[in-house]
Design a protein around this motif. Sequence first.
Motif, PDB file in Angstrom:
ATOM      1  N   THR A 115       0.825  -1.305  -0.003  1.00 53.18           N
ATOM      2  CA  THR A 115      -0.249  -0.128  -0.026  1.00 53.18           C
ATOM      3  C   THR A 115       0.951   1.205   0.101  1.00 53.18           C
ATOM      4  OG1 THR A 115      -1.719  -1.284   1.299  1.00 53.18           O
ATOM      5  CG2 THR A 115      -1.918   1.114   1.220  1.00 53.18           C
ATOM      6  N   ALA A 138      -9.605   2.995  -3.414  1.00 52.30           N
ATOM      7  CA  ALA A 138     -10.113   1.631  -3.236  1.00 52.30           C
ATOM      8  C   ALA A 138      -9.343   0.548  -3.973  1.00 52.30           C
ATOM      9  CB  ALA A 138     -11.421   1.673  -3.520  1.00 52.30           C
ATOM     10  N   ALA A 141      -5.946  -0.057  -1.912  1.00 52.82           N
ATOM     11  CA  ALA A 141      -6.003  -0.632  -0.787  1.00 52.82           C
ATOM     12  C   ALA A 141      -6.298  -2.013  -0.739  1.00 52.82           C
ATOM     13  CB  ALA A 141      -7.111   0.095   0.217  1.00 52.82           C
ATOM     14  N   ALA A 142      -7.518  -2.372  -1.660  1.00 51.18           N
ATOM     15  CA  ALA A 142      -7.998  -3.658  -1.902  1.00 51.18           C
ATOM     16  C   ALA A 142      -6.828  -4.573  -2.512  1.00 51.18           C
ATOM     17  CB  ALA A 142      -9.339  -3.592  -2.810  1.00 51.18           C
ATOM     18  N   ILE A 370      -8.781  -4.007   5.011  1.00 52.12           N
ATOM     19  CA  ILE A 370      -9.745  -2.997   4.277  1.00 52.12           C
ATOM     20  C   ILE A 370     -11.031  -2.826   5.013  1.00 52.12           C
ATOM     21  CG2 ILE A 370      -8.417  -3.151   2.119  1.00 52.12           C
ATOM     22  CD1 ILE A 370     -10.982  -5.067   1.107  1.00 52.12           C
ATOM     23  N   GLY A 375      -8.653  -1.535   9.628  1.00 57.85           N
ATOM     24  CA  GLY A 375      -8.271  -1.725   8.251  1.00 57.85           C
ATOM     25  C   GLY A 375      -7.056  -1.035   7.976  1.00 57.85           C
ATOM     26  N   LEU A 378      -6.540   0.091   4.232  1.00 60.58           N
ATOM     27  CA  LEU A 378      -7.560   1.133   3.807  1.00 60.58           C
ATOM     28  C   LEU A 378      -7.455   2.525   4.501  1.00 60.58           C
ATOM     29  CD1 LEU A 378     -10.004   1.808   2.347  1.00 60.58           C
ATOM     30  CD2 LEU A 378     -11.505   1.037   4.414  1.00 60.58           C
ATOM     31  N   SER A 392     -14.014   6.285   1.489  1.00 61.17           N
ATOM     32  CA  SER A 392     -13.189   5.089   1.546  1.00 61.17           C
ATOM     33  C   SER A 392     -13.640   3.847   1.702  1.00 61.17           C
ATOM     34  CB  SER A 392     -11.960   5.127   2.215  1.00 61.17           C
ATOM     35  OG  SER A 392     -11.114   6.425   2.238  1.00 61.17           O
ATOM     36  N   VAL A 393     -14.467   3.642   2.813  1.00 57.36           N
ATOM     37  CA  VAL A 393     -15.119   2.296   3.100  1.00 57.36           C
ATOM     38  C   VAL A 393     -16.354   2.059   2.180  1.00 57.36           C
ATOM     39  CG1 VAL A 393     -16.791   1.214   4.588  1.00 57.36           C
ATOM     40  CG2 VAL A 393     -14.875   2.718   5.748  1.00 57.36           C
ATOM     41  N   VAL A 396     -14.637   0.683  -1.083  1.00 63.14           N
ATOM     42  CA  VAL A 396     -13.906  -0.407  -1.142  1.00 63.14           C
ATOM     43  C   VAL A 396     -14.911  -1.554  -0.865  1.00 63.14           C
ATOM     44  CG1 VAL A 396     -13.628  -0.758   1.411  1.00 63.14           C
ATOM     45  CG2 VAL A 396     -11.665  -1.407  -0.319  1.00 63.14           C
TER      46      VAL A 396
END
Length: 426
Positions: A115, A138, A141-142, A370, A375, A378, A392-393, A396
């Motif tokens: 990341t 997203a 992070a993912a 994440i 996370g 994230l 962000s949540v 993702v």
Amino acid sequence: MIGILLVVLFLILMIIGVPIAFVIGIIALTGIMSVPNIPEVTIPMKMLNGIDSFVLLAIPLFILAANLMNHGKVSQKLIDLALTMVGHIRGGLAQANILVSMMFAGVSGAAQADTAGVGKILIPNMKKQGYDTETAVAVTAASSTIGVIIPPSIPMIIFAGLTNVSVGALFLAGIIPGILVGVSMMLFVYFLALKKGYPKAKRASFQTFFKLFSQSLPALFTPVIIIGGIISGLFTATEAAAIASLYTFVIGVFVYKTIKMGDLPKILTETLALSSLSIFALAAASALGELLSFFRVSTIAQEFFTNNVGNEWLFILIVIAFFLFIGTFMDAIPAMILFVPIILPSSLAFGMDPVHLGLIVVITLAIGLITPPYGLCLLLAAKIGDLSIERSVVAVVPYMIIVLAVLLVVAYIPAISLWIPNLVGQ
């Protein structure tokens, strides 16, 4: 009554924001001191015994290898190579983000390093090229979660140490699921790019690809050394981590010439800081494990599953749901230290292959990287992209569903993960 009070104390400490490693240590200290049959000296003894393992030396060494890769600007070379491979596809920069995470996963074994290394380069570039910040954060992070699925993987090393499972078998088991996660994300990004009109680059010439591939080859050879050496029996996982660190140092200093000797103090300091968090959490979890053993938690859990869970399918679903919950507020290492010894006897009673169980646990806890509030990937990507956690949540969630879908497929079709280990006799 003691157990209830400890659970309440655990929840209070979590709510007020005490770091999870210290929460585990405080609970272990309080619990053991409140039990007259366990001497207080057990706490430091268990903490020291918990980290007195040759296998655990691989943790700081793989983190060092990842830091050397980042400081040596190897991430940029891998990104350039990925762009020549998929940049011409709609949403090419996002596609390259995922592909380079798959490449980087073969070196670091730590999702956070991916990341940080990839995100600092690609998130700003994606925003400049017209991608919305939510997508940039997203995707970064993912895709970083692939770092703990494709070998090498620090959580896999921890699981192997807890269960005496072959590290090589776990590493090999993660290859196909890791590729499935990456390819599934790339397919989703393709359709998302069509919908939102994300740009694509001009197809790179073969000469350009060959030039960048040649430049990246020393870095791409790292996972070959690691996996090949472990499988062939030339060296252990810890020795592989040491060789990977030495190899990345050599290519950074002498091949790419992007690391100066003056950079080493900073690299080592960052490595120690990151490693100390994991090692302390591991030590604290080992002490808490003694308390759980005193209360016969493992035996109670096995009796519960034996009496109330009739088949392996339901047991797997419960394990996934449990670790999904645990992963929202706890790092993979202490989570495995605390709970893998509890579920392992039950999984063996159901006839599960421990390698298969290990992969299920690792992928499930990867999703925790994440998911809020813990996370880390994230949070780090959101910080780089200057995006609120709430947005962000939401962004993702589709990628989280993709990883979960692959997890369920891998969990209920063991041959997907066990085919390569069985093929090479691991």
